[in-house]
Design an enzyme around this catalytic site. Structure first.
Site, PDB file in Angstrom:
ATOM      1  N   GLU A  56     105.325  50.423  90.546  1.00 48.09           N
ATOM      2  CA  GLU A  56     104.379  49.371  90.382  1.00 48.09           C
ATOM      3  C   GLU A  56     104.328  49.120  89.024  1.00 48.09           C
ATOM      4  OE1 GLU A  56     103.451  52.451  90.458  1.00 48.09           O
ATOM      5  OE2 GLU A  56     102.009  52.642  89.050  1.00 48.09           O
ATOM      6  N   SER A  81      97.008  52.839  73.014  1.00 53.04           N
ATOM      7  CA  SER A  81      98.011  52.964  74.006  1.00 53.04           C
ATOM      8  C   SER A  81      99.132  51.948  74.178  1.00 53.04           C
ATOM      9  CB  SER A  81      97.111  53.021  75.372  1.00 53.04           C
ATOM     10  OG  SER A  81      96.524  51.763  75.531  1.00 53.04           O
ATOM     11  N   LYS A  96     103.375  54.461  78.185  1.00 42.52           N
ATOM     12  CA  LYS A  96     103.772  54.533  79.638  1.00 42.52           C
ATOM     13  C   LYS A  96     105.240  55.340  79.665  1.00 42.52           C
ATOM     14  CE  LYS A  96     100.471  52.301  81.820  1.00 42.52           C
ATOM     15  NZ  LYS A  96      99.545  52.965  82.707  1.00 42.52           N
TER      16      LYS A  96
HETATM   17  C1  LIG Z   1      99.050  49.571  76.923  1.00 46.04           C
HETATM   18  C2  LIG Z   1      98.340  50.219  78.243  1.00 46.04           C
HETATM   19  N1  LIG Z   1      97.370  50.842  78.088  1.00 46.04           N
HETATM   20  C3  LIG Z   1      96.695  51.204  78.838  1.00 46.04           C
HETATM   21  C4  LIG Z   1      97.046  51.135  80.232  1.00 46.04           C
HETATM   22  C5  LIG Z   1      96.075  51.395  81.258  1.00 46.04           C
HETATM   23  O1  LIG Z   1      96.720  52.526  81.961  1.00 46.04           O
HETATM   24  P1  LIG Z   1      96.241  54.133  81.800  1.00 46.04           P
HETATM   25  O2  LIG Z   1      94.817  53.946  82.321  1.00 46.04           O
HETATM   26  O3  LIG Z   1      96.992  54.695  82.958  1.00 46.04           O
HETATM   27  O4  LIG Z   1      96.362  54.572  80.710  1.00 46.04           O
HETATM   28  C6  LIG Z   1      98.194  50.155  80.351  1.00 46.04           C
HETATM   29  C7  LIG Z   1      98.633  50.087  81.921  1.00 46.04           C
HETATM   30  O5  LIG Z   1      99.568  49.164  82.117  1.00 46.04           O
HETATM   31  C8  LIG Z   1      98.693  49.705  79.328  1.00 46.04           C
HETATM   32  O6  LIG Z   1      99.770  49.123  79.577  1.00 46.04           O
END
Ligand SMILES: Cc1ncc(COP(=O)(O)O)c(C=O)c1O
Ligand SMILES: Cc1ncc(COP(=O)(O)O)c(C=O)c1O
Lengths: 256, 417, 417, 256
Positions: free
Chosen positions: C115, C384, C93
């Site tokens: 948000e 992520s 993020k």
């Molecule tokens: C660690 C992590 N991975 C994935 C996501 C999913 O978001 P996005 O689909 O935008 O990557 C989030 C959302 O808060 C997150 O905190």
């Protein structure tokens, strides 16, 4: 040396000498005295008086607790020496200081040895002081007829055992197995072999400790060593029922 | 200056300090370890392997960040931060741990044990054990288990067994004792992954060696981003590993002042803190395998220590640092718990950084000195870890009502299950 | 393939999806934003500035780690992981947030709103705001506030105001509504830092642009470490930002299969999950500013969604991904909560990694497919984020008694104060 | 166009027309009817019937709650159209659909307009549908004599206001200030200027909403617009005391 003669004379009457252990000031010096009286009755030959230390990292749970409570209740090194003086006057057995090196280091090597001698001690066992660091302490002790007891252990190489043997004085403390004090040792053929090797290499008598707790152990040791060393087992008996239990314990060893 | 170029017969000694004071039964094990360590130290491919592992698994090199806001606010020296918090598992501890993991593999051992205070070293060790496929047991003082619970949770989930040590004052030193007890029993298949640059030789040297990756990186980085070497380098000192790691990069640069920041707890006075050198309550002794300054009484029994930072709450200190302190190469300062909380709050609000409570000691001292320095001077701080792990402690220190309420609701929910 | 090379009159559209559906009052604000974004996108120095910031502050590039143990255990493809968890604040993020922070500075705005679902985007935004000196307000569904409390704690301590949104189902979508309400009121001084590649144009493009740093790095890295391009690339898909970030690196490589992993919750069936494409419970609609597949009923009212991962618990999905799915360039799969917990446990124990619950969706799917692939095939997973933030949720999911006991004791202690 | 005539005829008797607002099915369709009866008594000229939507992101707290509860209680689009048919038959005022674009989109543009027409509606207000996206919907609506109401806002550039004006039909909904529904608007000189500008640019009459809640507001608007739009204020009155409070509210506006 004085200790050699003492051991030789005691060995005339029995196959296996006995050393026992007391943590100074735990549960109290008065209790220590009661323990020692029973040990004297049982005819022990040596007693190690452990000077309590806050970091008893080579000890098992029971001695750890004993050290900790003694330290917390304010037992000092000075009190331990006073106690040693009283004990060595009152009893027949010989007394050694057992403890950690910091106790010695903080006093200074000479001051420590002098105090030990003045208190009637005949030697000391400091398990966290390796030979390499023991030079000046051992030298001065020997000069004062105080025996620095060295340890042989099952993980030592033969070469290392030879080196230890060279430094030995009074007797050698043979550690029967890996680990800290308090556990059980299976007195099997392998242990016997190791003890024989130590006795063979050592120029002085051997005492065997760590896990010695029953008559069978002593019978076994009589074949492989000069002395049995009982530590935790006696304290455990005391914890379970004070004088009565301790008497029974020595009774079970055939000594009372 | 090569601290580790020992004089003959004085192996493991830094001036008067260091050495190896262990029960005879560990002699062979320590000899093996020393030999294995010497092997890797002189094997040029090892450092490459190590660096490669740290790069691919832990994200090294960690950057040096310029704190422009904080510098401007304080109005003095320019402040830079070495970001060990960005490592995998959240602190510099992983450097040492992965190094010892590689070593353990060479030793052919299949089980590792470790003490931990803040839980960062235990967390890192549990992680390393998972990655290398070792069995793992972590000893942690019961007091520390209570104040660093999140780390305990993760260690267990990483497959480690965590033992809450009930002896002594139930903190780091007692965990070390328990490790030594385990090690004298299981040395045939077990490597003791000591977590800081303390304990018996070769640990201080070995841990410093693995942690030197911090200083090796930082020296070049700060020259690049600040255009010069730092004037002052601050690191917190528990056992001394992150400080040794960073300081080694600058030992030969006489113009760089090195400042070790100890846990001042409630301030001077026996039992109030964990400051071995900055306050005057410690003296030389021998315990836990080595000779150094310990917080102890005249009989050599250890004093109670106190700090908001579990990772600094230790009785002894790295022997090389004592030596460098005596030679006036490293200055030592103590930072109180109250100063630490303030520094942490300031860092969060002005820079978006959340240093671990341990690291916040270094920040606090730098924050105090920066305003008195000139604008063209440069400060480098070691952010040894991130503060996520400290959420319970920090919430308590900041007396956060929302957090308390949340915990109460959570507890009610569990109670009702 | 340039997804962002829009046909005339179809600005912001990816096939049939995307667009910008906002109240008239935001027209000027959106125009300004689009212009500013186009400026930076075509300013070659901007990407450098951005990359430099991410390097020095967040520790980029993040590495690609080889999971040799897991690969061996599964006996199929070689598994590699892009380590976005190593970023400052613990997830991808921050990439988007720092980019938008730079943009916000150019816009001359002094206040940011955002948000957040998992709290990672809010945490990142609060961090960015502290670093850039912006005022900051974070909207977070009340349900998410409860399940991601540690992140709330840090956001507040970073200086942000966190508002628990009580409307609707009290999760991410409701927080977005609140942001839109704030924005239509305060657009003159406020930038809305949307956290995922969803919402009105230019957000899907802009967020994808900043997140493309993941794929740009990963493409070269995987070739270097695996010796070839990956055969399959897995990313979890909430709004779609981490997936878009990684996938962009491989869009033109037709031999690379791209797999988006959605929140399967309890499994198929309205209200049981948050899977827009893999299950068949969603349809095309227009809400929260854009046209895409939404989980909605026939009247266009949104369904409740469900997932163990707050960050995936969202009704809509990035419009470019829908377009790529229709063109069969991206495959979509759903992963249930139960599969996620198992995957997380496996990762912790075999590799010492703690993927966030969101990321664990991608791991779970890769773990399922790897054994059916050949040993010379290569999988790349996007980690992520890290799972530290999920401690309360994971402890509940694993039903950890020690943790519960700890919380109860803590609560008693607070109660007694 | 039909609406133009209607507005012109109503304006013959008063300076300022009035439009009010009801959220379909909140708290219930029965309650809606009671509200509408009072509004009819007060002589309102238009009523917007809001079709509840789950994501009312342009609304303030009171309408958000109303939308949410209506959706949760199961109010459907079909029911809303049925209700609209009933209302347009029963009352004199004209009825418009107000809602979010997804409601329209899901039905399809033509189906939506046809249903609206069949229910007697005269137009619709869809605040999240920008002009750029409105093409086919607006075209078809106009072809069916249904007025797509466009909005002018204080953040629009003059150029943008011109563009909006070109698309205007029926009347223009002028948003008096930034923000969502429900807040208070200070009816000051600046607002007056903006309203005059909109009236000037708009080819059709202007209605002004957002924060219109008191007699003074209507007096002010009478000078700058053709219609006042009362939304939240009426719902607030109803919430406070249902029919009685709503009557009092319209009384305070000088309309009952
Ligand atoms: C660690 C992590 N991975 C994935 C996501 C999913 O978001 P996005 O689909 O935008 O990557 C989030 C959302 O808060 C997150 O905190
Ligand atoms: C983040 C962090 N910093 C510093 C320390 C102190 O250790 P050392 O002095 O060895 O760096 C610890 C110990 O746990 C720690 O976790």
């Amino acid at each position: 040396m004085a200790l050699n003669d003492y051991i030789a004379s005691r060995k005339q009457n029995k196959d296996l000498l006995l050393m026992t252990h007391v943590v100074c000031g735990y549960p109290s010096f008065d209790a220590n005295l009661k323990e020692l009286e029973i040990m004297a009755e049982a005819g022990v030959d040596f007693v190690e008086l452990q000077f309590p230390f806050s970091e008893p990292s080579a000890d098992g749970p029971l001695f750890v607790k004993a050290n900790q409570i003694a330290v917390e209740s304010g037992v000092t090194v000075e009190q331990c020496f006073e106690f040693m003086a009283k004990v060595s006057q009152r009893f027949d057995f010989k007394v050694l200081m057992m403890g950690y090196y910091n106790t010695v280091f903080k006093m200074g090597h000479e001051a420590f040895v002098d105090a030990l001698k003045a208190a009637g001690g005949c030697g000391f066992i400091v398990p966290d002081l390796p030979l390499e660091e023991a030079g000046t302490l051992h030298e001065y002790a020997k000069s004062q007829d105080i025996a620095p007891i060295v340890l042989m252990t099952p993980t030592n190489t033969d070469e290392r055992l030879q080196t230890i043997a060279k430094a030995a004085d009074g007797f050698v403390y043979v550690v029967a197995r890996r680990g800290v004090t308090g556990g059980k040792t299976e007195m099997d053929a392998e242990v016997g072999e190791f003890l024989d090797k130590c006795r063979d290499i050592s120029p002085v008598p051997t005492g065997v400790g760590f896990g010695v707790s029953a008559k069978e152990d002593l019978d076994f040791l009589a074949k492989h060593a000069d002395m049995g060393i009982i530590g935790t087992a006696a304290l455990k008996a005391w914890e379970e029922g004070e004088e009565k239990a301790l008497r029974e314990f020595f009774g079970s060893l055939g000594l009372l | 200056m090569d601290l580790f170029d020992f004089e003959p017969g004085r192996e493991g000694y830094y001036g008067e300090y260091g050495g190896c004071f262990l029960p005879e039964i560990l002699t062979t094990t320590i000899e093996e370890l020393k030999a294995a360590f010497q092997d890797i130290k002189h094997d040029p491919s090892f450092w490459q392997e190590f660096e490669q592992l740290m790069q691919s698994y832990s994200g090294r090199p960690t950057p040096v960040s310029h704190l422009a806001n904080l510098s401007a606010k304080l109005g003095g020296a320019q402040i830079y931060v070495k970001r060990e918090d960005l490592n995998h598992t959240g602190s510099h501890k992983i450097n040492n741990v992965m190094g010892q993991g590689l070593l353990c593999k060479r030793l052919g051992k299949k089980r590792v044990i470790a003490e931990t205070g803040a839980g960062q070293h235990g967390f890192a060790t549990a992680t390393m054990a998972a990655r290398f496929g070792f069995d793992c047991k972590i000893y942690m003082g019961a007091v520390d288990v209570a104040r660093q619970r999140p780390n305990v949770f993760w260690m267990e989930n990483l497959g480690a067994e965590v033992v809450a040590v009930q002896d002594g004052q139930q903190t780091l030193k007692d965990a070390i004792n328990e490790c030594l007890r385990d090690w004298v029993t299981n040395m045939h298949d077990t490597h003791y992954v000591l977590g800081t640059a303390a304990g018996p030789h070769p640990f201080p040297e070995m841990v410093s060696y693995f942690q030197s990756i911090i200083g090796r990186e930082a020296r070049g980085q700060i020259q690049k981003v600040a255009g010069k070497l730092p004037d002052r380098v601050f690191a917190c000192v528990g056992g001394g590993s992150n400080a040794m790691g960073l300081f080694q990069g600058f030992l030969d640069d006489q113009q760089v002042e090195l400042i070790g920041c100890e846990a001042g707890g409630l301030g001077p006075g026996e039992g109030n803190h964990a400051s071995r050198l900055a306050y005057k309550d410690a003296s030389v002794g021998v315990a836990q395998g080595f000779k150094t300054y310990f917080l102890q009484n005249k009989d050599g029994n250890m004093l109670h220590t106190k700090s908001v930072a579990a990772g600094l709450d230790y009785i002894g200190v790295n022997p090389a640092l004592v030596h460098l302190w005596e030679r006036e190469r490293v200055r030592f300062e103590a930072v109180t718990d109250a100063e630490v909380t303030e520094a942490l709050k300031l860092c969060m609000k002005t820079e978006g950084l959340i240093p671990a409570l341990e690291s916040s000691h270094a920040f606090a001292r730098a924050i105090e000195e920066a305003p008195k320095m000139s604008k063209d001077e440069v400060i480098l701080i070691n952010q040894s870890g991130r503060g996520d792990k400290d959420i319970f402690t920090v919430a308590d220190a900041l007396d956060d009502d929302h957090w308390k309420e949340f915990i109460k609701v959570k507890a009610e929910h569990y109670g009702a299950e």
